[in-house]
Design an enzyme around this catalytic site. Structure first.
Site, short mmCIF file in Angstrom:
data_model
loop_
_atom_site.label_atom_id
_atom_site.label_comp_id
_atom_site.label_asym_id
_atom_site.label_seq_id
_atom_site.Cartn_x
_atom_site.Cartn_y
_atom_site.Cartn_z
CB SER A 8 79.10 -25.85 8.28
OG SER A 8 77.98 -25.05 8.58
CG HIS A 33 78.37 -27.33 4.10
ND1 HIS A 33 77.91 -28.24 3.17
CD2 HIS A 33 77.41 -27.23 5.04
CE1 HIS A 33 76.72 -28.68 3.55
NE2 HIS A 33 76.38 -28.07 4.68
CG ASP A 35 74.74 -25.39 6.55
OD1 ASP A 35 74.31 -26.36 5.90
OD2 ASP A 35 75.70 -25.46 7.33
CG MET A 37 69.29 -23.43 7.84
SD MET A 37 69.64 -23.67 9.58
CE MET A 37 71.01 -24.84 9.47
CG HIS A 71 72.79 -28.39 3.29
ND1 HIS A 71 73.10 -28.80 4.57
CD2 HIS A 71 71.63 -29.02 2.96
CE1 HIS A 71 72.14 -29.62 5.01
NE2 HIS A 71 71.25 -29.76 4.06
CG MET A 73 68.83 -27.59 5.29
SD MET A 73 69.89 -27.38 6.72
CE MET A 73 71.16 -26.32 6.01
CG MET A 142 71.07 -34.16 6.59
SD MET A 142 72.28 -32.82 6.54
CE MET A 142 72.14 -32.14 8.20
CG ASP A 184 75.90 -31.07 7.18
OD1 ASP A 184 76.46 -30.64 8.20
OD2 ASP A 184 75.16 -30.37 6.45
C1 DX5 Z 1 72.88 -28.53 10.10
C2 DX5 Z 1 73.79 -27.99 9.02
C3 DX5 Z 1 75.22 -28.33 9.23
C4 DX5 Z 1 75.79 -27.76 10.51
C5 DX5 Z 1 76.93 -28.61 10.94
O1 DX5 Z 1 71.55 -28.33 9.71
O2 DX5 Z 1 73.42 -28.51 7.76
O3 DX5 Z 1 76.01 -28.01 8.12
O4 DX5 Z 1 76.21 -26.46 10.38
O5 DX5 Z 1 77.41 -28.11 12.14
P1 DX5 Z 1 78.24 -29.01 13.15
O6 DX5 Z 1 79.48 -29.46 12.46
O7 DX5 Z 1 78.52 -28.08 14.27
O8 DX5 Z 1 77.36 -30.16 13.56
ZN ZN Z 2 74.80 -28.37 6.02
#
Ligand code: DX5
Ligand code: ZN
Length: 229
Positions: A8, A33, A35, A37, A71, A73, A142, A184
């Site tokens: 990620s 990956h 992310d 947000m 991903h 969010m 998740m 994840d």
């Molecule tokens: C959380 C993200 C993950 C996160 C995982 O909302 O979707 O992808 O970055 O990080 P670790 O592996 O540190 O839990």
């Molecule tokens: Zn993620």
């Protein structure tokens, strides 16, 4: 079983993102990956399609493009899907709570030429999968509440993975398409074997890979654990 490691970018050094992506793929990762947000659906703000487009040329493994697994969010979802497709995303996944019309969003992602995924939060029931199995290329379970890297793995995710693995295997046995089962949050060397045994095939890991230390050694340690599944 093919196991894929998906670092990620959330835990990468954002000031050197292209280099981080190149390094982690050279170190043996399979998937990037990404992310996204929005400070609305989740309480944090990261990056959008422009950064995905900037990362795209760096996401190369053995001379070939490596998949970028976006991903989302964010809420709403549909407005931003074509932008990520144009920016070079290969897989786009989203949370059912964030879309008013889940089936439509899944269709939109595939119409844009990407693989489609649905993401289930720790408290989100599996019935969201009931009528869309044929629309999915990926199911993401998740194992933390979304929003931050570096959180602790929620153990109940193991039972959920086992249940989804059963659904995917039944779907495949009935002639259905391939569906990746991704996990994840809080994935580390010391729990990845149990997570693989529960049925996951694609492992997101942020804080366990990025940061100080040798990425190749960390990924190799994960693969060694997975070899014992
Ligand atoms: C959380 C993200 C993950 C996160 C995982 O909302 O979707 O992808 O970055 O990080 P670790 O592996 O540190 O839990
Ligand atoms: Zn993620």
């Amino acid at each position: 079983m093919t196991f894929r490691i998906a670092p990620s970018i959330l835990s990468a050094d954002f000031a050197r993102l292209g280099e981080e992506v190149r390094n982690v793929l050279a170190a043996g990762a399979d998937v990037v990956h990404f992310d996204v947000m929005d400070n609305h659906y989740v309480p944090n703000l990261t990056v959008g399609p422009m950064v995905c487009e900037a990362v795209r040329p760096h996401a190369v493994k053995d001379g070939r493009p490596a998949p970028i697994d976006v991903h989302l969010m964010v809420r709403p979802v549909d407005r931003i899907v074509p932008d990520f497709a144009k920016a070079g995303a290969d897989i786009i996944s989203f949370h059912p709570e964030a879309s008013d019309h889940v089936d439509r969003t899944l269709g939109l992602i595939r119409e844009c030429g990407c693989k489609a995924g649905l993401v289930l939060n720790p408290a989100t029931p599996l019935h969201h999968l009931d009528h869309v199995m044929d629309r999915l290329d990926l199911i993401l379970i998740m194992s933390v509440n979304p929003g931050y890297g570096g959180q602790k793995f929620i153990a109940q995710a193991l039972a959920k993975l086992r249940a989804v693995r059963e659904r995917i295997d039944a779907h495949r046995a009935g002639g259905g398409q391939e569906i990746w089962l991704e996990v994840d949050g809080g994935v580390k060397v010391d729990n990845i074997r149990a997570i693989g045994a529960a049925g996951a095939d694609t492992f997101v890991a942020g804080s366990a890979i990025f940061g100080p230390g040798d990425y190749a050694a960390k990924i190799a340690a994960m693969r060694a654990e997975l070899a014992a599944v």
